[in-house]
Design a protein around this motif. Sequence first.
Motif, PDB file in Angstrom:
ATOM      1  N   LEU A   8      -7.298 -12.545 -34.747  1.00  0.00           N
ATOM      2  CA  LEU A   8      -7.796 -13.915 -34.777  1.00  0.00           C
ATOM      3  C   LEU A   8      -9.250 -13.958 -35.230  1.00  0.00           C
ATOM      4  CD1 LEU A   8      -6.397 -15.180 -31.349  1.00  0.00           C
ATOM      5  CD2 LEU A   8      -5.365 -15.450 -33.607  1.00  0.00           C
ATOM      6  N   ALA A   9      -9.637 -15.053 -35.854  1.00  0.00           N
ATOM      7  CA  ALA A   9     -11.042 -15.280 -36.185  1.00  0.00           C
ATOM      8  C   ALA A   9     -11.774 -15.691 -34.912  1.00  0.00           C
ATOM      9  CB  ALA A   9     -11.169 -16.368 -37.253  1.00  0.00           C
ATOM     10  N   VAL A  10     -12.972 -15.150 -34.728  1.00  0.00           N
ATOM     11  CA  VAL A  10     -13.709 -15.370 -33.482  1.00  0.00           C
ATOM     12  C   VAL A  10     -15.203 -15.453 -33.778  1.00  0.00           C
ATOM     13  CG1 VAL A  10     -13.776 -12.865 -33.031  1.00  0.00           C
ATOM     14  CG2 VAL A  10     -14.035 -14.465 -31.130  1.00  0.00           C
ATOM     15  N   SER A  11     -15.891 -16.295 -33.044  1.00  0.00           N
ATOM     16  CA  SER A  11     -17.345 -16.378 -33.168  1.00  0.00           C
ATOM     17  C   SER A  11     -17.975 -15.172 -32.483  1.00  0.00           C
ATOM     18  CB  SER A  11     -17.856 -17.673 -32.538  1.00  0.00           C
ATOM     19  OG  SER A  11     -17.632 -17.662 -31.141  1.00  0.00           O
ATOM     20  N   VAL A  12     -19.253 -14.934 -32.752  1.00  0.00           N
ATOM     21  CA  VAL A  12     -19.948 -13.813 -32.123  1.00  0.00           C
ATOM     22  C   VAL A  12     -19.980 -13.977 -30.604  1.00  0.00           C
ATOM     23  CG1 VAL A  12     -22.194 -12.649 -31.916  1.00  0.00           C
ATOM     24  CG2 VAL A  12     -21.293 -13.249 -34.172  1.00  0.00           C
ATOM     25  N   ASP A  13     -20.020 -15.229 -30.124  1.00  0.00           N
ATOM     26  CA  ASP A  13     -20.007 -15.442 -28.673  1.00  0.00           C
ATOM     27  C   ASP A  13     -18.598 -15.573 -28.101  1.00  0.00           C
ATOM     28  OD1 ASP A  13     -19.889 -17.906 -29.988  1.00  0.00           O
ATOM     29  OD2 ASP A  13     -21.112 -18.962 -28.524  1.00  0.00           O
ATOM     30  N   GLY A  14     -17.587 -15.214 -28.879  1.00  0.00           N
ATOM     31  CA  GLY A  14     -16.249 -15.012 -28.332  1.00  0.00           C
ATOM     32  C   GLY A  14     -15.307 -16.187 -28.324  1.00  0.00           C
ATOM     33  N   TYR A  15     -15.550 -17.226 -29.132  1.00  0.00           N
ATOM     34  CA  TYR A  15     -14.669 -18.396 -29.131  1.00  0.00           C
ATOM     35  C   TYR A  15     -13.753 -18.421 -30.346  1.00  0.00           C
ATOM     36  CZ  TYR A  15     -17.612 -20.131 -25.385  1.00  0.00           C
ATOM     37  OH  TYR A  15     -18.278 -20.255 -24.205  1.00  0.00           O
ATOM     38  N   ILE A  16     -12.497 -18.828 -30.125  1.00  0.00           N
ATOM     39  CA  ILE A  16     -11.527 -18.960 -31.214  1.00  0.00           C
ATOM     40  C   ILE A  16     -11.300 -20.419 -31.598  1.00  0.00           C
ATOM     41  CG2 ILE A  16     -10.378 -16.762 -30.816  1.00  0.00           C
ATOM     42  CD1 ILE A  16      -8.202 -18.269 -29.250  1.00  0.00           C
ATOM     43  N   MET A 136      -0.639 -15.140 -31.129  1.00  0.00           N
ATOM     44  CA  MET A 136      -1.615 -16.172 -31.457  1.00  0.00           C
ATOM     45  C   MET A 136      -1.992 -16.934 -30.198  1.00  0.00           C
ATOM     46  SD  MET A 136      -0.210 -17.715 -35.012  1.00  0.00           S
ATOM     47  CE  MET A 136      -1.719 -18.650 -35.166  1.00  0.00           C
ATOM     48  N   GLY A 137      -3.271 -16.877 -29.846  1.00  0.00           N
ATOM     49  CA  GLY A 137      -3.764 -17.617 -28.685  1.00  0.00           C
ATOM     50  C   GLY A 137      -4.466 -16.712 -27.700  1.00  0.00           C
ATOM     51  N   GLY A 138      -5.593 -17.176 -27.168  1.00  0.00           N
ATOM     52  CA  GLY A 138      -6.395 -16.378 -26.258  1.00  0.00           C
ATOM     53  C   GLY A 138      -5.735 -16.127 -24.915  1.00  0.00           C
ATOM     54  N   GLU A 152      -2.627  -3.361 -30.423  1.00  0.00           N
ATOM     55  CA  GLU A 152      -3.836  -3.453 -31.229  1.00  0.00           C
ATOM     56  C   GLU A 152      -4.446  -4.846 -31.123  1.00  0.00           C
ATOM     57  OE1 GLU A 152      -2.894  -2.369 -35.276  1.00  0.00           O
ATOM     58  OE2 GLU A 152      -1.870  -0.546 -34.643  1.00  0.00           O
ATOM     59  N   VAL A 153      -5.771  -4.893 -31.246  1.00  0.00           N
ATOM     60  CA  VAL A 153      -6.512  -6.155 -31.248  1.00  0.00           C
ATOM     61  C   VAL A 153      -7.450  -6.142 -32.456  1.00  0.00           C
ATOM     62  CG1 VAL A 153      -8.161  -7.598 -30.006  1.00  0.00           C
ATOM     63  CG2 VAL A 153      -6.424  -6.317 -28.737  1.00  0.00           C
ATOM     64  N   VAL A 154      -7.383  -7.188 -33.260  1.00  0.00           N
ATOM     65  CA  VAL A 154      -8.262  -7.320 -34.422  1.00  0.00           C
ATOM     66  C   VAL A 154      -9.104  -8.578 -34.248  1.00  0.00           C
ATOM     67  CG1 VAL A 154      -8.378  -7.570 -36.929  1.00  0.00           C
ATOM     68  CG2 VAL A 154      -6.543  -6.200 -35.895  1.00  0.00           C
ATOM     69  N   LEU A 155     -10.402  -8.399 -34.341  1.00  0.00           N
ATOM     70  CA  LEU A 155     -11.330  -9.534 -34.306  1.00  0.00           C
ATOM     71  C   LEU A 155     -11.892  -9.720 -35.709  1.00  0.00           C
ATOM     72  CD1 LEU A 155     -11.466  -8.116 -31.369  1.00  0.00           C
ATOM     73  CD2 LEU A 155     -13.508  -9.501 -31.091  1.00  0.00           C
ATOM     74  N   HIS A 156     -11.631 -10.864 -36.306  1.00  0.00           N
ATOM     75  CA  HIS A 156     -12.290 -11.239 -37.552  1.00  0.00           C
ATOM     76  C   HIS A 156     -13.551 -11.991 -37.112  1.00  0.00           C
ATOM     77  CE1 HIS A 156      -8.685 -10.096 -39.723  1.00  0.00           C
ATOM     78  NE2 HIS A 156      -7.963 -10.986 -39.071  1.00  0.00           N
ATOM     79  N   GLN A 157     -14.638 -11.257 -36.888  1.00  0.00           N
ATOM     80  CA  GLN A 157     -15.819 -11.832 -36.249  1.00  0.00           C
ATOM     81  C   GLN A 157     -16.721 -12.520 -37.277  1.00  0.00           C
ATOM     82  OE1 GLN A 157     -18.968  -9.346 -34.396  1.00  0.00           O
ATOM     83  NE2 GLN A 157     -18.242 -10.305 -32.505  1.00  0.00           N
ATOM     84  N   VAL A 158     -16.901 -13.819 -37.063  1.00  0.00           N
ATOM     85  CA  VAL A 158     -17.688 -14.659 -37.964  1.00  0.00           C
ATOM     86  C   VAL A 158     -19.096 -14.812 -37.387  1.00  0.00           C
ATOM     87  CG1 VAL A 158     -17.834 -16.962 -38.999  1.00  0.00           C
ATOM     88  CG2 VAL A 158     -15.604 -15.841 -38.728  1.00  0.00           C
ATOM     89  N   PRO A 159     -20.134 -14.657 -38.198  1.00  0.00           N
ATOM     90  CA  PRO A 159     -21.499 -14.679 -37.684  1.00  0.00           C
ATOM     91  C   PRO A 159     -21.994 -16.083 -37.341  1.00  0.00           C
ATOM     92  CG  PRO A 159     -21.550 -14.377 -40.053  1.00  0.00           C
ATOM     93  CD  PRO A 159     -20.100 -14.364 -39.646  1.00  0.00           C
ATOM     94  N   ILE A 160     -21.439 -16.597 -36.265  1.00  0.00           N
ATOM     95  CA  ILE A 160     -21.868 -17.908 -35.766  1.00  0.00           C
ATOM     96  C   ILE A 160     -21.726 -17.905 -34.252  1.00  0.00           C
ATOM     97  CG2 ILE A 160     -19.570 -18.972 -35.960  1.00  0.00           C
ATOM     98  CD1 ILE A 160     -21.100 -21.553 -36.849  1.00  0.00           C
ATOM     99  N   LEU A 161     -22.596 -18.635 -33.589  1.00  0.00           N
ATOM    100  CA  LEU A 161     -22.492 -18.858 -32.143  1.00  0.00           C
ATOM    101  C   LEU A 161     -22.009 -20.285 -31.948  1.00  0.00           C
ATOM    102  CD1 LEU A 161     -25.904 -17.261 -31.109  1.00  0.00           C
ATOM    103  CD2 LEU A 161     -23.635 -16.230 -30.874  1.00  0.00           C
ATOM    104  N   PRO A 167     -12.021 -19.406 -25.354  1.00  0.00           N
ATOM    105  CA  PRO A 167     -12.400 -18.016 -25.598  1.00  0.00           C
ATOM    106  C   PRO A 167     -11.239 -17.190 -26.147  1.00  0.00           C
ATOM    107  CG  PRO A 167     -12.052 -18.382 -23.258  1.00  0.00           C
ATOM    108  CD  PRO A 167     -11.910 -19.726 -23.930  1.00  0.00           C
ATOM    109  N   TYR A 168     -11.591 -16.150 -26.881  1.00  0.00           N
ATOM    110  CA  TYR A 168     -10.589 -15.211 -27.382  1.00  0.00           C
ATOM    111  C   TYR A 168      -9.887 -14.552 -26.205  1.00  0.00           C
ATOM    112  CZ  TYR A 168      -8.729 -11.868 -30.862  1.00  0.00           C
ATOM    113  OH  TYR A 168      -7.925 -11.145 -31.709  1.00  0.00           O
TER     114      TYR A 168
END
Length: 198
Positions: A8-16, A136-138, A152-161, A167-168
């Motif tokens: 899932l795509a996730v913010s740096v502070d952990g939100y989907i 799909m879903g936190g 497995e867990v994949v974080l597509h981490q986007v550089p935003i807070l 939350p993920y």
Amino acid sequence: MSKVFSALAVSVDGYITGREPGPGRGLGDAGMLFDWYFDGDVPSRVFDSFRLSEASARVFDALAGRVGACIAGRNTYDDSDRFGDDGSPQPGVPLFVLSHRPAPQMGGNQTLITTGLADAVAAARAAANGKDVALMGGVLLTEALKEGLVDEVVLHQVPILLGEGRPYFDSLPAHIELRLLEAVAAPGVTHLHYEVVR
């Protein structure tokens, strides 16, 4: 046996999601979590409309190519406007929706599972024909981690807070160790691929 994973795509502070996600509002104010789907010139082999960077296309298409079935939690299903009532998050892939509430207008590739997560995973694995199962879903991911069902867990981490949203990961009862398999820096996103250590 097929693997169970979440990507899932996730913010740096952990939100989907952002603030006020829901039906008709999607991810709330967090649409930028998916800007990397469209910020390159390499077409995805799975999703016709996606134009990714070369690095993101390699990672994204490799993961999408593994998926034989998806399981979505009820919030994700509703927030995504039921994936078009007969659709799926991925073209041609069956979707299993885990919920204790009836779901309106299900059809096509969609199946409602009300008997628990283990049953949803078993049904998805059977439908996946040897391929992997994507979660799909936190809350769904957290429950699957608690039950030892995730590989497995994949974080597509986007550089935003984002500061707020869903939350993920929800609260876990104990530590879960992850082993980094791959980290790929790409424009607008860093792809972090972990294996769950058992």
